[in-house]
Every structure is written in structure tokens, then in C-alpha cells.
Design a protein around this motif. Sequence first.
Motif, PDB file in Angstrom:
ATOM      1  N   MET A   1      -3.124   7.944  -5.033  1.00  0.00           N
ATOM      2  CA  MET A   1      -3.544   6.924  -4.105  1.00  0.00           C
ATOM      3  C   MET A   1      -2.362   6.449  -3.278  1.00  0.00           C
ATOM      4  O   MET A   1      -2.409   6.486  -2.060  1.00  0.00           O
ATOM      5  CB  MET A   1      -4.161   5.754  -4.875  1.00  0.00           C
ATOM      6  CG  MET A   1      -4.474   4.575  -4.018  1.00  0.00           C
ATOM      7  SD  MET A   1      -5.301   3.227  -4.848  1.00  0.00           S
ATOM      8  CE  MET A   1      -3.954   2.430  -5.649  1.00  0.00           C
ATOM      9  N   ILE A   2      -1.297   6.013  -3.887  1.00  0.00           N
ATOM     10  CA  ILE A   2      -0.186   5.436  -3.130  1.00  0.00           C
ATOM     11  C   ILE A   2       0.689   6.517  -2.486  1.00  0.00           C
ATOM     12  O   ILE A   2       1.499   6.219  -1.629  1.00  0.00           O
ATOM     13  CB  ILE A   2       0.645   4.479  -4.028  1.00  0.00           C
ATOM     14  CG1 ILE A   2       1.489   3.522  -3.182  1.00  0.00           C
ATOM     15  CG2 ILE A   2       1.504   5.256  -4.997  1.00  0.00           C
ATOM     16  CD1 ILE A   2       0.711   2.499  -2.453  1.00  0.00           C
ATOM     17  N   GLN A   3       0.491   7.787  -2.882  1.00  0.00           N
ATOM     18  CA  GLN A   3       1.303   8.837  -2.296  1.00  0.00           C
ATOM     19  C   GLN A   3       0.870   9.168  -0.870  1.00  0.00           C
ATOM     20  O   GLN A   3       1.596   9.855  -0.165  1.00  0.00           O
ATOM     21  CB  GLN A   3       1.284  10.097  -3.168  1.00  0.00           C
ATOM     22  CG  GLN A   3      -0.033  10.815  -3.202  1.00  0.00           C
ATOM     23  CD  GLN A   3      -0.904  10.376  -4.344  1.00  0.00           C
ATOM     24  OE1 GLN A   3      -0.709   9.318  -4.917  1.00  0.00           O
ATOM     25  NE2 GLN A   3      -1.883  11.176  -4.683  1.00  0.00           N
ATOM     26  N   ARG A   4      -0.271   8.690  -0.450  1.00  0.00           N
ATOM     27  CA  ARG A   4      -0.723   8.919   0.914  1.00  0.00           C
ATOM     28  C   ARG A   4      -0.217   7.796   1.812  1.00  0.00           C
ATOM     29  O   ARG A   4      -0.178   6.639   1.425  1.00  0.00           O
ATOM     30  CB  ARG A   4      -2.246   8.997   0.950  1.00  0.00           C
ATOM     31  CG  ARG A   4      -2.753  10.170   0.146  1.00  0.00           C
ATOM     32  CD  ARG A   4      -4.236  10.274   0.050  1.00  0.00           C
ATOM     33  NE  ARG A   4      -4.974   9.437   0.977  1.00  0.00           N
ATOM     34  CZ  ARG A   4      -6.219   9.096   0.786  1.00  0.00           C
ATOM     35  NH1 ARG A   4      -6.853   9.493  -0.279  1.00  0.00           N
ATOM     36  NH2 ARG A   4      -6.845   8.340   1.660  1.00  0.00           N
ATOM     37  N   ILE A   5       0.150   8.156   3.030  1.00  0.00           N
ATOM     38  CA  ILE A   5       0.765   7.181   3.932  1.00  0.00           C
ATOM     39  C   ILE A   5      -0.234   6.113   4.370  1.00  0.00           C
ATOM     40  O   ILE A   5       0.149   4.951   4.583  1.00  0.00           O
ATOM     41  CB  ILE A   5       1.414   7.896   5.152  1.00  0.00           C
ATOM     42  CG1 ILE A   5       2.272   6.940   5.969  1.00  0.00           C
ATOM     43  CG2 ILE A   5       0.366   8.545   6.019  1.00  0.00           C
ATOM     44  CD1 ILE A   5       3.494   6.453   5.253  1.00  0.00           C
ATOM     45  N   ILE A  56     -10.076  -3.366  -0.212  1.00  0.00           N
ATOM     46  CA  ILE A  56     -11.241  -2.552  -0.570  1.00  0.00           C
ATOM     47  C   ILE A  56     -11.096  -1.149   0.009  1.00  0.00           C
ATOM     48  O   ILE A  56     -11.396  -0.156  -0.660  1.00  0.00           O
ATOM     49  CB  ILE A  56     -12.538  -3.230  -0.103  1.00  0.00           C
ATOM     50  CG1 ILE A  56     -12.817  -4.467  -0.948  1.00  0.00           C
ATOM     51  CG2 ILE A  56     -13.722  -2.272  -0.170  1.00  0.00           C
ATOM     52  CD1 ILE A  56     -13.980  -5.298  -0.440  1.00  0.00           C
ATOM     53  N   ALA A  57     -10.627  -1.058   1.252  1.00  0.00           N
ATOM     54  CA  ALA A  57     -10.404   0.257   1.852  1.00  0.00           C
ATOM     55  C   ALA A  57      -9.295   1.004   1.120  1.00  0.00           C
ATOM     56  O   ALA A  57      -9.367   2.224   0.960  1.00  0.00           O
ATOM     57  CB  ALA A  57     -10.053   0.104   3.331  1.00  0.00           C
ATOM     58  N   LEU A  58      -8.299   0.291   0.664  1.00  0.00           N
ATOM     59  CA  LEU A  58      -7.207   0.919  -0.087  1.00  0.00           C
ATOM     60  C   LEU A  58      -7.709   1.479  -1.416  1.00  0.00           C
ATOM     61  O   LEU A  58      -7.354   2.587  -1.800  1.00  0.00           O
ATOM     62  CB  LEU A  58      -6.097  -0.102  -0.330  1.00  0.00           C
ATOM     63  CG  LEU A  58      -4.935   0.323  -1.223  1.00  0.00           C
ATOM     64  CD1 LEU A  58      -4.127   1.401  -0.545  1.00  0.00           C
ATOM     65  CD2 LEU A  58      -4.062  -0.863  -1.536  1.00  0.00           C
TER      66      LEU A  58
END
Length: 136
Positions: A1-5, A56-58
Motif C-alpha cells: 500500500m505505502i510503496q505506491r506513490i 478512505i481512498a488511501l
Amino acid sequence: MIQRIQSVYLLVAGLLAGVLPFWLNLWTDERGTPVYAEYDIMVSGVFYASAVLAVIALLGFKNRKNQFVLNRLNMLLNLFLLGFFVYRALNLSGGTSVSEKGIGMLIPVFTIVFLVMANKAIKKDEDLVKSVDRLR
């Protein structure tokens, strides 16, 4: 999840909308006291709604189309808030009593910029997934 910009962009947009309006003043009233978002229930509600939509989108990183739509909705919400701030800035008296516009009025602009960058990254990911599916 957090690896995407786009996750980083959405996190920054959520922090901008959820935290910064309560530290930076939006404008200064006629008496010279700074007005923060917490003093106006509508403004603070819109800022909180924008932050919640970004989070929520995150968290919905598995459904990119839904993430894209939520970001568009969040951009519309921030455009509404920006329009309110422009209306408020044009109606602040600039005559004998000095009134200042605060830096907090620019928060929706920066939030929109980060949401647009997140949508571009989501679109790029979606195009990449479609191209890989085409090769199968």
C-alpha cells in the motif's frame, strides 16, 4: 500500500486537510484576532470530510477505480471550499479596519494539487495493469 506513490500523495492530502487548517489561520477579523477552521463549523466539517475521503481512498488501494472516483469527489469538495474562501476574501473589508487573509486559505489549493497527482499515478497503475492483462 505505502510503496505506491499515490498512497504518499493521498496521505499528504489527508494530513493537509485534517491537521493544517487548525494550526494556520484562515483570515483575521476586524478586531485583529486570527480565525481558525475550528471557529466555523461548516469550514471545519468540510476540512474533516476532505481528510476522511483521502484516508478512505488511501485504504481502498485494491480498488483503483473507486479510489479514482473518491479523489474526484474530494477535489470537488475542495473546490467548493476554495470558492467559499474566495467569496469570503472578497467580502472582507479592506477599508479603514485592516483585515488580512491568512495562509490557511491556500490549503485547498495544495490539497487539490496532491489529489491530482494521486489520480495521475492511479491512472498510470491502471494502464499498466491493463497492458499486462492484454499480454496474457
